[in-house]
Write an enzyme that holds these catalytic residues in place. Sequence first.
Site, PDB file in Angstrom:
ATOM      1  N   ARG A   5       0.861  -1.185   0.000  1.00 59.25           N
ATOM      2  CA  ARG A   5       0.000   0.000   0.000  1.00 59.25           C
ATOM      3  C   ARG A   5       0.893   1.230   0.000  1.00 59.25           C
ATOM      4  O   ARG A   5       1.435   1.605   1.040  1.00 59.25           O
ATOM      5  CB  ARG A   5      -0.887  -0.037   1.250  1.00 59.25           C
ATOM      6  CG  ARG A   5      -2.098   0.883   1.208  1.00 59.25           C
ATOM      7  CD  ARG A   5      -2.714   1.022   2.592  1.00 59.25           C
ATOM      8  NE  ARG A   5      -1.876   1.875   3.436  1.00 59.25           N
ATOM      9  CZ  ARG A   5      -1.866   1.842   4.766  1.00 59.25           C
ATOM     10  NH1 ARG A   5      -2.623   1.004   5.423  1.00 59.25           N
ATOM     11  NH2 ARG A   5      -1.082   2.661   5.452  1.00 59.25           N
ATOM     12  N   HIS A  49      -3.716   4.598   4.684  1.00 59.00           N
ATOM     13  CA  HIS A  49      -4.928   3.766   4.748  1.00 59.00           C
ATOM     14  C   HIS A  49      -6.082   4.490   4.055  1.00 59.00           C
ATOM     15  O   HIS A  49      -6.729   3.963   3.164  1.00 59.00           O
ATOM     16  CB  HIS A  49      -5.278   3.455   6.199  1.00 59.00           C
ATOM     17  CG  HIS A  49      -6.652   2.899   6.391  1.00 59.00           C
ATOM     18  ND1 HIS A  49      -7.040   1.691   5.861  1.00 59.00           N
ATOM     19  CD2 HIS A  49      -7.750   3.400   7.026  1.00 59.00           C
ATOM     20  CE1 HIS A  49      -8.314   1.466   6.168  1.00 59.00           C
ATOM     21  NE2 HIS A  49      -8.762   2.493   6.867  1.00 59.00           N
ATOM     22  N   TYR A  65       3.580   5.635  11.608  1.00 56.14           N
ATOM     23  CA  TYR A  65       3.904   4.230  11.877  1.00 56.14           C
ATOM     24  C   TYR A  65       4.840   3.582  10.855  1.00 56.14           C
ATOM     25  O   TYR A  65       5.157   2.414  10.968  1.00 56.14           O
ATOM     26  CB  TYR A  65       2.617   3.399  12.011  1.00 56.14           C
ATOM     27  CG  TYR A  65       1.634   3.561  10.857  1.00 56.14           C
ATOM     28  CD1 TYR A  65       1.822   2.868   9.662  1.00 56.14           C
ATOM     29  CD2 TYR A  65       0.543   4.414  10.978  1.00 56.14           C
ATOM     30  CE1 TYR A  65       0.927   3.030   8.616  1.00 56.14           C
ATOM     31  CE2 TYR A  65      -0.351   4.580   9.931  1.00 56.14           C
ATOM     32  CZ  TYR A  65      -0.161   3.891   8.756  1.00 56.14           C
ATOM     33  OH  TYR A  65      -1.031   4.047   7.715  1.00 56.14           O
TER      34      TYR A  65
END
Lengths: 324, 347
Positions: free
Chosen positions: B248, B252, B261
Amino acid sequence: MSERNLAQAVNHALDLALADPDVVLLGEDVGSTGGVFRISDGLQQRHGVDKVIDTPVAESGIIGAAFGMAVAGMKPIAEIQFMGFSYPAYDQVVSHVSRIRNRSRHRFTCPMVIRIPYGAGIGAAEHHSESAEIIYAHTPGLKVVVPSNPYDAKGLFLAAVADPDPVIFLEPIRLYRAVKGEVPDEAYQVPLGVADIVADGDDVTLIGYGAMMREIRRSVGVLAEHGVGATAVDLRTISPLDIETIVEAARHTGRAVVVHEAPRTGGLAGEIIALIQEHALYDLQAPIARVTGWDTVVPLRRAEHHYVPTVDRIVAAALKTLEA
Amino acid sequence: MSDLALHRILEPDGTLSGDSPLPVDRIADLFRRMVAARTYDRKATAMQKQGRLATYAPFQGQEAAQIGSTAALEPRDWVVGSYRDAAAMWDHGYPWVNLILGRTGDERGGHAPEGVNVLPPSITVGAHMIHAVGLGWASKLRGEDAVAMTFFGDGATSEGDFHEAMNFAGVFATPTVFVCENNGWAISMPRERQTASETIAQKGKAYGVKGVLVDGNDLLAVYDVAKRAVARARAGEGATLIEALTYRIGPHTTTDDDRRYRTETVVEEWRVLDPLERVRNYLRANDGWSEEWERGIEDTESRAVEDAVIEAETLTAFGPGEIFDAMFAEITGPLAAQREESERGGA
């Protein structure tokens, strides 16, 4: 016309429904053993293993797979073994089954029936005696049906199968073999969303559904011995409610007692009382009473009788409304 | 090659390490579709920043995993995806305007055209995999040969419904193709925090479902394994779990800040493995690509997406009554009364 008990009436209705090539019945132990309550007894033998399908023990899987079948154009009938086992499938019901029509604005639909035996009274193990109907009645996009006698069970079931939207069909466990009646052999439907007046008296109105209708009918008899004439309403469908019949029945006597086995707080009785006061407050002669299960876990076998509403409790509540 | 060894055909430099399952012109067409999807993804991300769309979940980096899979389907087959599967949905016939409408916050986005067998994206994680089992099962029970393909991420494999879906697919040998886009992240949690299993593909074995591991950024390898999985399903040989290893590249969703993160260094390592770049390299070496051609595709698709946005924005939002109109085939009495109340503005 044959005399059948409620279990036999549902079995008979299933047998007729399965004649439709798009109808399948799936669930845990529904096939070779005919279900834990034997409601589908003999049906796999008659219709085949691809029509009456024994599934793995997985409630979310049963409802989720049935959802896919329904979207593909079939009419699955899914059995959840006991209401206390329906919770793992609730996400599928609330997040998908009840919503796909709205989420796709009618492009995809989910015409399925979810059969769930519910209620106490047979002294079963924990989680086997629940009356959690309100979580389904509170979920938009579902219809919730609860028969109380063999004739209605067959007619409501066939109406549920014919309905283009998902229907939760709750079967009162302790009435399965406790009530008998004449049931026509041919197919017929009892319309969803229409309550039934099962007793017609002028002094007080008793309102209930499903398993509690047995206590309500008995209460009508006991009240008659007290010289009290009772009207009794069998809701038959608890979502959508037949508001007009409920309100008119309450208005007719000016006094009402609402009965259910489910816990009291947030239960259907509160909703029914709200509807009556919205539409008929000035026709009432007394505060409306409710006789319900308690806000406790259903007690196990030895103390279960303290929980389930009794004829004594219903009669006492009815007589109290007459004191006002 | 063992199924659980990584399946790859197209190397990052655009050379082939195995037999291509497709001729150059078909590869060029799939490349066009990937460019179209990326154009949509970029525009949607930009429009969200302009406040014209609600939250958006970008799929950049996953174009080959999605379009390589759907390229193996026939129109009668089903696609059941999640919110990050717009490329797969579009590739199977779901119009841009539906995707855009959904992202503007309008249920009409979920109304796929008749004949387009694509369910609206599942927003809850994991519950939709079993729907593909049911769709495929219905096809099998009716003696038809439609296959259902479902897309989900590595995070979804932690859900109980993954187990139930795989188990049903195995027990009933349903014609289902599970495509796990292992993109490394479930919001902020890396793949290794979802499962201690060495691969996701190997989980298939325990269910009697064939598991396959594929380089998800390799269009040709994804197409190759998807085609085999679809053929198996159609032939009545049961379900396949494809683990497409991808990444990805974006956050998100547009509300997420992935710098909290993960480091940009890791993202960069994957950026060079871009699924479009390696097909571009291959086509360039095989006289199937020019810069002008690709720019033409981008221009055409950009206009198509813009037209879809205008169409979506032109559509009048629901009034207070219309929100009631797709709850049931026929509105119920109590709901009709509420509808009137809503239209009156209450009371």
